[in-house]
Every structure is written in C-alpha cells, then in structure tokens.
Design an enzyme around this catalytic site. Structure first.
Site, PDB file in Angstrom:
ATOM      1  N   GLU A 139       0.838  -1.205   0.000  1.00 32.50           N
ATOM      2  CA  GLU A 139       0.000   0.000   0.000  1.00 32.50           C
ATOM      3  C   GLU A 139       0.872   1.255   0.000  1.00 32.50           C
ATOM      4  O   GLU A 139       1.308   1.701  -1.036  1.00 32.50           O
ATOM      5  CB  GLU A 139      -1.009  -0.089   1.153  1.00 32.50           C
TER       6      GLU A 139
HETATM    7  C1  HEC Z   1      -3.251   0.750  -1.950  1.00 32.25           C
HETATM    8  C2  HEC Z   1      -4.616   1.092  -1.626  1.00 32.25           C
HETATM    9  C3  HEC Z   1      -4.931   1.594  -0.244  1.00 32.25           C
HETATM   10  C4  HEC Z   1      -4.392   2.677   0.406  1.00 32.25           C
HETATM   11  C5  HEC Z   1      -3.284   3.588  -0.054  1.00 32.25           C
HETATM   12  C6  HEC Z   1      -5.136   2.807   1.639  1.00 32.25           C
HETATM   13  N1  HEC Z   1      -6.083   1.840   1.725  1.00 32.25           N
HETATM   14 FE1  HEC Z   1      -7.509   1.665   3.138  1.00 32.25          FE
HETATM   15  N2  HEC Z   1      -7.997  -0.150   2.431  1.00 32.25           N
HETATM   16  C7  HEC Z   1      -7.492  -0.725   1.290  1.00 32.25           C
HETATM   17  C8  HEC Z   1      -7.895  -2.111   1.237  1.00 32.25           C
HETATM   18  C9  HEC Z   1      -7.562  -3.106   0.153  1.00 32.25           C
HETATM   19  C10 HEC Z   1      -8.648  -2.356   2.405  1.00 32.25           C
HETATM   20  C11 HEC Z   1      -9.218  -3.687   2.859  1.00 32.25           C
HETATM   21  C12 HEC Z   1      -8.045  -4.497   3.399  1.00 32.25           C
HETATM   22  C13 HEC Z   1      -8.398  -5.629   4.335  1.00 32.25           C
HETATM   23  O1  HEC Z   1      -9.544  -5.768   4.712  1.00 32.25           O
HETATM   24  O2  HEC Z   1      -7.468  -6.374   4.707  1.00 32.25           O
HETATM   25  C14 HEC Z   1      -8.712  -1.084   3.117  1.00 32.25           C
HETATM   26  C15 HEC Z   1      -9.448  -0.868   4.287  1.00 32.25           C
HETATM   27  C16 HEC Z   1      -9.627   0.383   4.860  1.00 32.25           C
HETATM   28  C17 HEC Z   1     -10.601   0.704   5.871  1.00 32.25           C
HETATM   29  C18 HEC Z   1     -11.614  -0.259   6.483  1.00 32.25           C
HETATM   30  C19 HEC Z   1     -12.995   0.004   5.964  1.00 32.25           C
HETATM   31  C20 HEC Z   1     -13.928  -1.126   6.243  1.00 32.25           C
HETATM   32  O3  HEC Z   1     -15.091  -1.014   5.832  1.00 32.25           O
HETATM   33  O4  HEC Z   1     -13.541  -2.132   6.836  1.00 32.25           O
HETATM   34  C21 HEC Z   1     -10.447   2.032   6.181  1.00 32.25           C
HETATM   35  C22 HEC Z   1     -11.247   2.842   7.188  1.00 32.25           C
HETATM   36  C23 HEC Z   1      -9.351   2.509   5.384  1.00 32.25           C
HETATM   37  N3  HEC Z   1      -8.891   1.496   4.580  1.00 32.25           N
HETATM   38  C24 HEC Z   1      -8.809   3.781   5.472  1.00 32.25           C
HETATM   39  C25 HEC Z   1      -7.561   4.111   4.909  1.00 32.25           C
HETATM   40  C26 HEC Z   1      -6.757   5.258   5.296  1.00 32.25           C
HETATM   41  C27 HEC Z   1      -7.116   6.251   6.370  1.00 32.25           C
HETATM   42  C28 HEC Z   1      -5.652   5.233   4.502  1.00 32.25           C
HETATM   43  C29 HEC Z   1      -4.461   6.173   4.545  1.00 32.25           C
HETATM   44  C30 HEC Z   1      -3.716   6.187   5.801  1.00 32.25           C
HETATM   45  C31 HEC Z   1      -5.777   4.094   3.605  1.00 32.25           C
HETATM   46  N4  HEC Z   1      -6.929   3.422   3.911  1.00 32.25           N
HETATM   47  C32 HEC Z   1      -4.902   3.791   2.590  1.00 32.25           C
HETATM   48  C33 HEC Z   1      -6.742  -0.080   0.347  1.00 32.25           C
HETATM   49  C34 HEC Z   1      -5.979   1.049   0.615  1.00 32.25           C
END
Ligand code: HEC
Ligand code: HEC
Length: 337
Positions: A139
């Site tokens: 990520e």
């Molecule tokens: C490369 C893409 C990527 C980036 C950059 C990223 N995310 Fe995500 N995010 C994901 C993915 C894929 C998941 C689900 C992963 C899992 O469940 O293991 C996720 C899950 C989440 C969730 C959970 C939502 C739920 O419904 O469960 C939140 C809140 C979130 N991210 C916020 C953030 C925040 C704040 C940042 C920056 C600090 C960020 N993400 C950066 C891809 C990304």
C-alpha cells in the site's frame, strides 16, 4: 371531498409510519438529523473532534508524501470524489502492487459506523486502522520514522499539530494516524433513507419504499442493519459457496466471519464483494440471496431492492481540497523502490 383527502392522507401516513416501524424492528437505523446526536455517535471520547484536528487530519489524508514513493495517499485508494473507494477489484499500491489477497478497498464514507474495520474485522476503529495501510508494503510502504520525519520537516505541519493538540504536542506516528482517523469520523453521508426514517414520508419514492419492504422481507436486514446498514461481523457462505471464493485467499476471520459492508452509497462502489469479482449491483443482490439466504431473488425483486439501495446514496460532506505545506531540504525524498 375534503374529508376523503384527509382520510387518504391519514392512510398514507399510517402506511409510511408502519414501514418506518418495520424497518426499525428489522434493526435498520437512520443517521440522526440533530447535530448533537450525530456528534455523540461519531466522536472519539479519547480524542474529541475539533475543527483544527479535522483540518489537519484532512491534509494528512490527502498527503502522498506519507508514502515511501511520495505518490500514494489514503485518497488514492479511498477517493473521496468517487464514492470513497477506487473502483478496482484488488487495490493497487506501492510499485503498482495489487493486494496480495485480492482484496478490494471498502469505502471510507461512513466507516465510522462499522463495529470493526477491515474485511476480517481485525481492527477496532478508524484510528487504529489508519496505522495499517501507511506501513503495508503493497500500500503506502512507509516506516513510522519516515512518516514522522516527513511531517516534522515542514514547520507549517508542526504548527498545525500545535494548534490542534497544544504547544507541547509530541508528533508521533500514532498521533498522525489518530488525526487521520478523526477526519474520517466526519465522513458521514445522510441520505433520503435517513430523512424518511426521521419522519419525512416523501423523502423516498414509492419504488424505494417498496424496495425497502422487499429488503426487509427477503431478510437482507438480518445482516445489513444498524446506522451503517452493515458494519458488523457475520457468517459468509451461509447456505451456498460464493461463486468466486477461489479468487484470492480471503476466508474471513478465525471463525470465518466477514465484515458486512455498509450499503450506504453502494451504487457508487462497484465492483462488489471482498475480491471485487461482482461487477454490478444486481448481480451482488442476487448472489447475496443465493449464498446468504438460500433465496432465489427474481429480477423484479433485485430491481426493487436496487431502487431502495439508491435511497442510501447520501449527501457527501463538503471537503475543500487542502493545500499542503511545501517540501524542503529536510523532507525525506521519494523512493520508488
Ligand atoms: C493501496 C490502496 C490503499 C491505500 C493507499 C489505503 N487503503 Fe484503506 N484499504 C485498502 C484495502 C484493500 C482495504 C481492505 C483491506 C483488508 O480488509 O485487509 C482497506 C481498508 C480500509 C478501511 C476499512 C474500511 C472497512 O469497511 O472495513 C479504512 C477505514 C481505510 N482502509 C482507510 C484508509 C486510510 C485512512 C488510509 C491512509 C492512511 C488508507 N486506507 C490507505 C486499500 C488502501
Ligand atoms: C447472513 C448475513 C447477510 C445477509 C443475510 C445478506 N448479506 Fe449482503 N453481505 C454480507 C457479507 C458478509 C458481505 C461481504 C461479502 C464479501 O465481500 O465477501 C455482504 C456483501 C453485500 C454486498 C456487496 C457490498 C460491497 O461493497 O461489496 C451487497 C450489495 C449486499 N451484501 C447486499 C445484500 C442484499 C441485497 C441482501 C438481501 C438479499 C443481503 N446482502 C443479505 C452479509 C449478508
């Protein structure tokens, strides 16, 4: 004549109020209209919401320099202009790497209402969650030291932390994540459904109301409920196996439970399911019926439910694109490898 009109009105409002009651009985709940009630629902008692913290959290959310490459921010995968996700099947991050488990990015809008975060619910809240992606190799691929070095290199950021948390604030990785989380808490989107539940009978169309009835009758609300219309942990593959279970290796938590996605703004967050293998909402609804309820959802029922889901398209909070402090000689340089 007048009497008849009055009678019909009463009958109509009775019907509407009984639908509201049915929805409440099924566990569905609206986003409160009253600001103080909403604040109570979304605030973090350990780090209460203030304007200064939220403004800073917004900058950090949009700042790609927190990532190793200097290119990837939270908004890359959770694009606030696009339903709060990225439209990808599997998320793509550092060095163009796809999520190794073929997981798709859930929306950040209304994530504050989730009981747990991530598809397997391994994180308790948005603050804790935010620490994950910054450090995850596929990520943002950053170290905690990198993040602190980036932020503290820019005097304007340091000033903002002081404004938010007081002169003696210690800028740590956790503080950065907590502040991003606080910004996310404000990303709630009240929709026609909420107005309807809060007493405005005309907020939803006739088709949407019928769809809500179908949604409840078929049993969708047994898992998609609460203010988030989802957000709890539930069993998956209840009566049949998801037809794309073999794409990626995701199996839920230790007990096979999966985070029920919010259905708010779901019309904007295709493709669907944890591995993004379902392209359309209609197919997602039918597959849900088949695997979670053992129900053969007809095209007509699917269309009706889809109409209701449209009433969950909410009003996004106004997010003014933040201007970020300029990089200087002390700021760590982007690293593409
Ligand atoms: C490369 C893409 C990527 C980036 C950059 C990223 N995310 Fe995500 N995010 C994901 C993915 C894929 C998941 C689900 C992963 C899992 O469940 O293991 C996720 C899950 C989440 C969730 C959970 C939502 C739920 O419904 O469960 C939140 C809140 C979130 N991210 C916020 C953030 C925040 C704040 C940042 C920056 C600090 C960020 N993400 C950066 C891809 C990304
Ligand atoms: C037994 C619990 C349960 C029931 C009943 C249920 N769902 Fe789900 N729903 C889930 C879970 C868990 C997921 C996540 C599945 C995954 O991604 O692998 C999900 C995913 C979805 C998605 C995809 C959302 C997204 O962002 O990817 C939609 C749409 C959906 N459900 C709609 C419905 C509808 C409509 C019904 C009724 C026909 C229904 N669900 C019944 C638990 C349930």
């Amino acid at each position: 004549m007048k009497k008849i009109v009055a009678l019909t009105l009463t009958a109509a409002s009775l019907m509407a109020s009984s639908l509201v009651q049915d929805a409440k009985n099924a566990g569905l709940a609206p986003i409160p209209t009253e600001a103080s009630k909403l604040l109570k629902l979304i605030d973090n008692p350990k780090n209460p919401i203030t304007k200064a913290k939220v403004e800073l959290g917004k900058k950090l959310y949009f700042d790609p320099r927190l990532s190793k490459s200097g290119l990837i921010s939270c908004n890359t995968c959770h694009n606030l202009s696009k339903g709060g996700d990225d439209g990808m099947q599997a998320a793509v991050g550092h060095k163009w790497t796809a999520n190794p488990h073929h997981l798709s990015s859930p929306t950040v809008y209304n994530a504050v209402f989730n009981d747990k975060q991530f598809w397997d619910g391994r994180s308790p809240d948005v603050e804790d969650q935010a620490q994950g992606p910054i450090q995850a190799a596929p990520e943002m691929a950053a170290t905690q030291e990198h993040v602190v070095a980036v932020v503290t290199s820019m005097p304007a950021y340091v000033k903002e932390f002081q404004k938010a948390y007081g002169k003696n604030v210690k800028i740590t990785f956790k503080k950065v994540a907590d502040t991003i989380g606080l910004f996310e808490r404000t990303l709630v989107t009240p929709a026609p459904f909420d107005a309807f539940m809060n007493g405005d009978e005309n907020a939803m169309t006739k088709k949407q109301k019928e769809g809500l009835k179908t949604f409840i009758q078929v049993g969708c609300a047994s898992c998609h409920n609460g203010v988030g219309i989802g957000g709890g942990m539930n069993a998956f593959n209840v009566v049949a196996k998801y037809k794309y279970m073999n794409v990626g290796d995701f199996k839920g938590d230790a007990n096979g439970m999966v985070k029920v996605p919010t259905l708010r703004n779901v019309t904007q967050t295709a493709p669907y399911f944890h591995n993004g293998m379902i392209p359309t909402l209609k197919d997602a609804i039918k597959e849900m019926g088949r695997i979670q309820l053992g129900a053969n959802i007809s095209d007509k029922q699917a269309k009706s439910i889809e109409a209701f889901l449209g009433a969950l398209d909410g009003k996004k909070p106004y997010v003014k694109l933040p201007m970020l402090p300029a990089t200087n000689d002390n700021t760590p340089k982007p690293e593409l490898n």
